[in-house]
Design an enzyme around this catalytic site. Structure first.
Site, short mmCIF file in Angstrom:
data_model
loop_
_atom_site.label_atom_id
_atom_site.label_comp_id
_atom_site.label_asym_id
_atom_site.label_seq_id
_atom_site.Cartn_x
_atom_site.Cartn_y
_atom_site.Cartn_z
N HIS A 168 0.83 -1.21 0.00
CA HIS A 168 0.00 0.00 0.00
C HIS A 168 0.86 1.26 0.00
O HIS A 168 0.58 2.23 -0.72
CB HIS A 168 -0.93 -0.02 1.22
CG HIS A 168 -1.96 1.07 1.20
ND1 HIS A 168 -2.00 2.07 2.12
CD2 HIS A 168 -2.99 1.30 0.34
CE1 HIS A 168 -3.00 2.89 1.86
NE2 HIS A 168 -3.62 2.44 0.78
N HIS A 193 -7.68 -0.73 -4.64
CA HIS A 193 -8.35 -0.73 -3.34
C HIS A 193 -9.56 -1.66 -3.32
O HIS A 193 -9.87 -2.28 -2.29
CB HIS A 193 -8.75 0.70 -2.96
CG HIS A 193 -7.60 1.58 -2.57
ND1 HIS A 193 -6.92 2.37 -3.46
CD2 HIS A 193 -6.97 1.74 -1.37
CE1 HIS A 193 -5.94 3.01 -2.85
NE2 HIS A 193 -5.95 2.65 -1.57
N GLU A 297 -9.85 10.58 -5.83
CA GLU A 297 -8.56 10.63 -5.15
C GLU A 297 -8.10 12.07 -4.99
O GLU A 297 -7.22 12.36 -4.17
CB GLU A 297 -7.50 9.85 -5.94
CG GLU A 297 -6.21 9.66 -5.15
CD GLU A 297 -5.06 9.12 -5.98
OE1 GLU A 297 -4.10 8.61 -5.37
OE2 GLU A 297 -5.09 9.23 -7.21
#
Length: 634
Positions: A168, A193, A297
């Protein structure tokens, strides 16, 4: 007294890699001249970089990230010698600081002479963000906790796997939101994700827990957060169960209002209902998964950051400060503030389930695939099955369509304040292969890409289960005209996993590979879900499609970890939507209906069994770590 800074003149990658390694270690051996020997550029840069007054680095703080990348670009313009000496001096002054670590990796990644070199794993160079205090102080973890009080502890071993944290962290290093977005970055943000969520849900079902439920504006946001969590890590605070989200969060000079996040969410759903995103000049652009991902995002590809806000990052910030939202008590933030630590916290998955709900609102309105959309003419698959390779380890077990997992004790050499060896229990699996019987009935050779997925077996309709399919592999084979072939594909060849790790010790011993290795990739030991001691039934599915049409560069190989991380310095190699064919609503009844209607596909049932006794070691189900806080039911 002054000295001459030693220039790096060797063309040897091994020598340069060793120079790089030295700046990450606590006993920094890289030669740093005193200030009289520094170049003027180095002196000016170090004078500007006074970190003593800078608050804790927060990757979800846009100001922090912009400053880090701007500084990284400045350092990357230096000569190799000045850059390495600058980074070494920063490490000497500030130690294993999170900002210094991030800045070092960004600078080395941007510099022409070091961008292709192998960097040491971050869990070795900044271990406090990957291991608990117990592990770092005693060398071992406390294995069991009372999961009766907190059922989430049943999966602490999975969430706290250092490889998961490394994946991650490195994904966000290679895909920063404050730089121009890379090819299909927004879509990959969504898919990577989503796959983390699917894999976590897989483990939850095997452990007897339900699937993750969303937590965010409009999704039980106003109710107490039932999950508490104690990371037991330096620099992070715990969160008792049952806490409420504050209406206002103050982070340095910025105020984050939860009502604003609610409005931002509503604007996304308003736009999704109408099929367009609105630009700052009021122009309307059609929604794609990539544009939606960039905007969610809030990276530089956002269609309209002023209108749609910074929803993803602000959620991380709010949840990380839930126990001291205005900073009046000086409480350290929780793990949600750091990309390395966030996946340890159960709320990470609840927050991303909320983010994924926005993506899902887009996916469900896409035109479902028909049988013709998914067929590949002339290519047939008779069957897919798995074969366990570790015959000696599971002598009396069934080897076909039966896979096996176990807990292993792995030793890590880490460089905290000093070099030390620590031990942690990790999931692993007995090696296996896929056997695929396929044929080309046509009169010409075909480049075929095989897409392999795994999901828990279910009686639910496929459309409600498609987000549970985890990608296991994607690979290309050329089939000659009329050829019948049985393909053997091994688990360690998977397109989702990280290539074999190159450690500090490997680089010091001149064992670093000549090609660049991206640190992004799913942990090899977590490729296969853990299953259960009684056997957890799953559905394995493979679909063959035309790589001549689907591949961006059809005759180039698919490198390791490409599915979740893309291809370094190149477009994402697969033209199909990520997660294809499970990327949208489906009209097929179940995976068996799908396989029966597509000659170029196959499905089978596979059982995953957790071995409590493997290679003479007893591996019980008590895998939880330090106790969390009381679980509050709804």
């Amino acid at each position: 007294m002054s000295c001459q800074c030693v220039s790096i003149t060797s063309e040897s990658r091994e020598k340069l890699n060793k120079e790089i390694i030295s700046i990450f270690l606590p006993d920094n051996q890289h030669q740093v001249c005193d200030s009289e020997g520094w170049s003027e550029e180095m002196q000016n840069t170090l004078q500007d970089l006074n970190f003593s007054h800078i608050p804790k680095f927060n990757v979800f703080n846009e100001t922090h990230m912009k400053e880090a990348h701007e500084t990284g670009r400045k350092i990357a313009k230096m000569s190799t010698t000045d850059m390495l000496n600058t980074l070494a001096e920063l490490r000497r002054r500030y130690g294993a600081d999170q900002l210094v670590e991030y800045l070092s990796r960004v600078s080395l990644h941007k510099h022409a002479s070091t961008s292709s070199l192998v960097l040491p794993p971050a869990h070795q160079t900044l271990p406090r963000l990957y291991f608990s205090r117990n592990v770092l102080n005693s060398g071992k973890e406390n294995v069991c906790s009372n999961s009766r009080l907190d059922p989430e502890q049943k999966l602490a071993w999975w969430r706290e796997d250092p490889g998961l944290a490394e994946h991650h962290y490195n994904w966000h290093v290679y895909y920063p939101y404050t730089e121009p977005p890379r090819d299909r970055q927004g879509e990959l943000f969504a898919y990577m994700h989503e796959q983390m969520l699917a894999r976590y849900d897989f483990e939850r079902l095997a452990a007897g827990l339900g699937r993750v439920r969303a937590f965010g504006p409009g999704y039980t946001w106003e109710k107490p957060l039932k999950e508490g969590y104690n990371p037991n890590m330096e620099g992070f605070s715990f969160r008792p169960a049952g806490m409420l989200i504050s209406e206002t969060v103050k982070m340095e000079s910025k105020l984050i209002l939860t009502d604003v996040l609610q409005r931002n969410k509503e604007r996304f759903f308003y736009s999704l209902a109408r099929g367009y995103l609105e630009c700052p000049n009021s122009a309307k652009v059609d929604i794609t998964m990539d544009k939606l991902g960039n905007t969610l995002e809030a990276n530089m590809g956002s269609v309209n950051k002023k209108l749609y806000g910074n929803l993803h990052n602000d959620g991380h910030n709010i949840l990380s400060t839930i126990n001291d939202p205005d900073g009046r008590y000086g409480v350290e933030p929780g793990p949600m503030i750091a990309t390395q630590a966030a996946p340890r916290d159960p709320v990470f998955y609840r927050w991303h389930k909320f983010i994924d709900a926005i993506f899902e609102a887009y996916r469900v309105n896409l035109e479902p695939y028909s049988v013709e959309d998914l067929r590949m003419k002339d290519i047939e698959i008779d069957l897919i099955e798995t074969v366990t390779q570790g015959v000696d380890a599971v002598k009396s077990q069934d080897l076909v369509n039966n896979l096996y997992t176990y807990m292993m004790n792995k030793k890590f050499t880490v460089y905290d304040k000093e070099k030390k060896v620590v031990q942690k229990s990790l999931l692993n699996h007995v090696p296996f292969s896929y056997q695929i019987k396929t044929r080309n009935t046509g009169s010409r050779s075909r480049l075929v890409v095989f897409r392999v997925f795994l999901a828990p077996e279910t009686e639910e309709m496929l459309d409600g289960w498609r987000n549970m399919f985890v990608e296991m592999d994607k690979f290309v084979v050329e089939l000659e005209p009329g050829e019948d072939r049985q393909i053997t594909r091994y688990d360690h060849q998977s397109s989702v996993i990280l290539p074999p790790e190159i450690t500090v010790e490997d680089i010091q011993a001149d064992k670093a590979p000549t090609q660049q290795l991206c640190g992004c990739g799913w942990p090899r030991n977590l490729l296969l879900p853990g299953g259960s001691s009684t056997g957890f039934r799953t559905s394995l599915f493979v679909l063959a499609t035309d790589w001549q049409q689907d591949g961006v560069e059809p005759h180039q190989s698919l490198p390791g970890s490409v599915s979740y991380c893309g291809k370094s310095g190149a477009p994402y190699p697969d033209k199909k939507p990520m997660g294809f064919p499970f990327d949208r609503a489906m009209t097929f009844t179940d995976v068996w209906d799908l396989a029966n209607k597509l000659p170029n596909s196959s499905a089978t049932s596979v059982t995953i069994t957790f071995l409590e006794n493997y290679n003479g070691e007893v591996n019980g189900q008590c895998l939880e770590k330090e106790a969390s806080f009381v679980f509050v039911s709804d």
